[in-house]
Scaffold this motif. Sequence first.
Motif, short mmCIF file in Angstrom:
data_model
loop_
_atom_site.label_atom_id
_atom_site.label_comp_id
_atom_site.label_asym_id
_atom_site.label_seq_id
_atom_site.Cartn_x
_atom_site.Cartn_y
_atom_site.Cartn_z
N GLN A 113 27.36 1.28 7.36
CA GLN A 113 27.31 0.22 8.79
C GLN A 113 27.23 1.64 9.81
O GLN A 113 26.28 0.79 10.77
N SER A 116 23.67 3.06 9.63
CA SER A 116 22.71 2.05 10.60
C SER A 116 22.76 1.91 11.61
O SER A 116 21.73 1.97 12.04
N SER A 129 23.08 -1.65 5.64
CA SER A 129 24.31 -0.05 4.82
C SER A 129 24.05 -0.01 3.66
O SER A 129 24.15 1.16 3.02
#
Length: 186
Positions: A113, A116, A129
Motif C-alpha cells: 500500500q 503504491s 497494493s
Amino acid sequence: MDKQGLYLTAFQRKLLLKSLETDLRPEYRRRIEIMLLADAGQSQTQICEALGCSQETARHWITMAQTGQAHHWSDRPMGRPKTVNKQYLVRLQELASHSPREYGYSFQSWTGQWLSKHLAKELGIKVSSCHINRLLKEMGLSTRLKDNTTEKETSSQRDSGIKIGDLPSNVEPSFLWQFSLMKTSN
C-alpha cells in the motif's frame, strides 16, 4: 441572443461548442455532439444514426444533458488506466531494496500500500497494493521482513518424517496386568 435548447443552458451550449473547436479524441467529441443534438430536439435513434454510436452511449449522454451535467463530458476517462512501464518497475525495485526511512517515512519496512501511494505521488501511475505485491514477486522481491527462522524450519522439516521403532517400556508391569485381569461381560 442564443436560441433556447431543450436541456442545455446558454452557457453550457457555448462551453460545449467551444470544446468542439479543440483537438479532442473522437470519443469525447461524440459525447458533446450527442448532447448538442439532443438539446436541438433530435431523438435517440436519430442521434445514433447520425453519429454511429450505440443506443446505450446516446442514452447516457442525453441523460447527462437532461440532468444539467453536460459539463461532465470529460470526467469519465477513456480507455484503460495507465499501466506500469519500465521506469515504474525500476523505481519500484529501487524503493523495495531500500528502507522507507531513506525517503522520509517513519516506518521501517515497506508495504504494498505504501509503495503504491509513493509511486502514485512520484510517477502519477496508480496501481493497487495487490498488483504491487505481484510485481515484487515477479522480481523476486517482497515487502515481508527477512526471517532467519526459515533456514531452521527447513532443517526441522527434513527431520519430521515418520520413524518406526520399539516404544520405550517405562510402564510398570502392575499396570499391564490390570488389563488382563479385567472381566469382560458377554
